[in-house]
Structures are given as C-alpha cells and as structure tokens.
Design a protein around this motif. Sequence first.
Motif, short mmCIF file in Angstrom:
data_model
loop_
_atom_site.label_atom_id
_atom_site.label_comp_id
_atom_site.label_asym_id
_atom_site.label_seq_id
_atom_site.Cartn_x
_atom_site.Cartn_y
_atom_site.Cartn_z
N GLY A 165 -23.02 85.74 20.06
CA GLY A 165 -23.63 86.29 21.26
C GLY A 165 -22.62 87.07 22.07
O GLY A 165 -21.73 87.74 21.53
N LYS A 166 -22.72 86.97 23.39
CA LYS A 166 -21.78 87.62 24.30
C LYS A 166 -21.27 86.55 25.25
O LYS A 166 -22.05 85.92 25.96
CB LYS A 166 -22.48 88.74 25.07
N HIS A 193 -25.87 84.94 33.42
CA HIS A 193 -26.75 86.11 33.31
C HIS A 193 -26.04 87.31 32.69
O HIS A 193 -26.68 88.27 32.26
CB HIS A 193 -27.30 86.49 34.69
N THR A 238 -24.19 87.02 30.04
CA THR A 238 -23.91 86.67 28.65
C THR A 238 -25.19 86.63 27.81
O THR A 238 -26.30 86.65 28.35
CB THR A 238 -23.25 85.27 28.56
N ASN A 239 -25.02 86.59 26.53
CA ASN A 239 -26.06 86.16 25.59
C ASN A 239 -25.56 84.83 25.01
O ASN A 239 -24.69 84.83 24.14
CB ASN A 239 -26.27 87.18 24.47
N ASP A 240 -26.08 83.74 25.55
CA ASP A 240 -25.48 82.43 25.34
C ASP A 240 -25.80 81.87 23.95
O ASP A 240 -26.92 81.41 23.68
CB ASP A 240 -25.97 81.46 26.42
N PHE A 291 -33.12 85.01 21.29
CA PHE A 291 -32.09 84.80 22.30
C PHE A 291 -31.06 85.92 22.34
O PHE A 291 -30.03 85.81 23.03
CB PHE A 291 -31.40 83.45 22.07
N GLY A 292 -31.32 86.98 21.59
CA GLY A 292 -30.44 88.14 21.64
C GLY A 292 -29.07 87.93 21.04
O GLY A 292 -28.08 88.52 21.50
N VAL A 293 -28.98 87.08 20.02
CA VAL A 293 -27.71 86.86 19.33
C VAL A 293 -27.87 87.25 17.86
O VAL A 293 -28.98 87.41 17.37
CB VAL A 293 -27.24 85.39 19.45
#
Length: 398
Positions: free
Chosen positions: A197-198, A206, A208-210, A288-290
Amino acid sequence: MQHKIEAIMNQIEEEVIANRRHLHQYPELSNQEKETSHYIQEKLTEYGISFETGYATHGVLGIIKGKKPGKTVALRADIDALPIQELNNHDFASTHPNVMHACGHDAHTAMLLGAGCILQQMQEELHGTILLVFQPAEEASPVGGAQVMMDDGVFDTYTPDVIFGQHVWPSMPAGTVGVHDREVMGASDRFKVVLEGKGGHASMPHQTNDAVIATGHLITALQTIVSRNLDPMEASVVTISMLEAGSVPNIIPREVTIQGSIRTYDAEIREKLKERFFQITNQIAAAFGVKAQIEYVEGYPATINTPKWAQLARNSVQKVLGEEATPAQQPALAGEDFGRFLQKYPGAFIWLGTQIEDKDNQAPLHDANFKLNERALPNGTKLLAQLAIDALQKLNEE
C-alpha cells in the motif's frame, strides 16, 4: 512364515532399537542425509542385502530377490530430520544443534532395516522381489524426495507392483495401527501474499493506503473459502500461520506479508480452493487500493490408499497384532510425500501406534519434546515383513 518372522524378530529386537537410537542421535536435514545414507548402506551390507545408491542424491534402494520367481513389492521409509532443537534429555538425544528426528523418520528407517534383515533370512521362501526404499527429503515440501527418486530411475530396473509405507502415530497406543481404505493424508499447498500500500504517519491514516487494514480483511475473507464454498462434509482447511508488518508503533507500514497453507483431499476441490484464493485476494486488494503479489506453490498430493491393498494391510496387521489392532481412524490433513508414490503405483500407507506410557505428556509430531514408545518398533518391523510376504502371495495368486 509368521512364526519365522517372530523368531527372527526376537533375535534382532535390540538391534532395531539401537539403530533407531543411533539415527536419533545423529539427525540430518532434508537433502543433507549423507551420513544417514552411509549408515543405511553399512547396515544393508552387514545384513547381506544388495543395494543401489544415488537416487535423489542420498536415497538408497535395497533389493531382496527371493529364490523363487514372482512379483515385486516395495517398502518405503523416509530418512530426514527437522530443523528443531530437541528438548528431551534422554541419553540418545540429538547431538546436532537445531536438528531433530521429531517426526519419527529415525524409527521408520530402523524398522525398514529390521524388516530387510528378516526378509533377507527368508529368501528361500520368497516368491518374488522386495525393494527397500530409503527416501531422503520427505520434509522438503513442496519438492520432496519421492518424485526425485522416481525421476532418477529408482524403479527403472525393478518396478513395484505395489508399495507400502508406514508412519509413527503418537495419538494411537502401541499395539494398534491405523488403516484407511482411501484418504489418509491431505494435499499441502503453500502461499505467500505481499500486500503493498502507501505508508505514512499513524496519526494521518487518510494519507495512506493501509495494507494492515487490508490484510485484516483478507485474513477473515480467506476463511470463507472453506466455510462458504464447500459442502460442510468436505474436509479442507486454510491456515494463515505467518504475518509480518511494520517495525514501530507510529508508522503505518507500506507492506504486509502473510504466509500459510491450504489442505484438502480431493483434486477438484484443491483446484477450486486455489481459484477462490486468487479471486478473494485480488478483490480485497482492489477494494482497499493496495497491490497484491501472490506466490502459490502446489505441494504434495493427497495420500490416497488403494482399497484392495489397504484391506490386505489390515489383514496383515491383524495377523501380527490381533483382531482388535486396527481401530477406525479419521484421516489427517497433514501432508506426506508418499502420496507421490501412490499416484503412480497402487499401495497403502498406514499409521503405527507409538504413544508413550505417560500419554498425558505425549508431545505431537514436529514438537521439540516428541518421544515415541520403542515397544512399538518390533511391531512395525514385523508388520513390514508380513506385509511384503502377504502382498507377494496375493500378487502371485492373481
């Protein structure tokens, strides 16, 4: 023949136990079984049994040719140990740091050597050939040593008509044996997933992409593969056994790694579980955007007995140990490299009861405190010899 097996067993019982204790003191890991292989070769030479070497590097094939023509039966024992520091304090505990025979392969090898010694002395009565297969690297899943031995030509000259193996089983009392008509042990696949993620500051999620949150949802979702995709009567399991994430409490890590295994008996279900694993992992990652990096390794196939030879094994057990010696047992989802032999040759894999007298303190297989009841070693030795003789008789009758 049964009386002769018993008589010879009485002569070599201490030898079988001594062999097991020697092997236990000097264990070697998968693909490192050089001295173990040499010890096996020395004992085969001492017993007058011819042998061939070089299969899967340290594998040994003992060959006992009966004086009368007939079929071919193979008996297999695995010879490698595990990367475990032994915690037992008996006088034959492992002398090698972080290496231990915690799965009973020392006993398997000693019993097969003993059975070979018995059968070699019965050559005059044997109708056919008996192969003693000492296999390295059983613990080295997903590759293992069984397929490598076959690829190296272990059965090119002498092809078994049937093959048998046995495994010590600490939950069963000495004097009993588990015999399954079909499923014995499971297919064992492994996976590793890295969710990337980020990362960022723990106070500013907020930004990050956890990957940790995504992993939590993934772990939960993976449990639905079995509970919501399979018939409840179809035994399978998905286990996450390793998780690595982060290094300090105030930073959301950039990536999380999980590892685990998937186990089942049925080939179609195995494929279905794998398909759902990839679907769920990729969909959770997307939600979740990862990003998901997946490593999926198919390990040993399920160990599935041939019913005819399982029944012969049951009959042999009852000859040796009595009518009550084969209580019903549920199969296990632990993996076993013997399944590769059974994919190519008919046969059976059985469990030898080795529970210690103090059963409340019986440690399981792969435990640093694992012990076995040495009273079971003569049982297993006699049983292997009886199995080989009974199988030859049945094959030759057919």
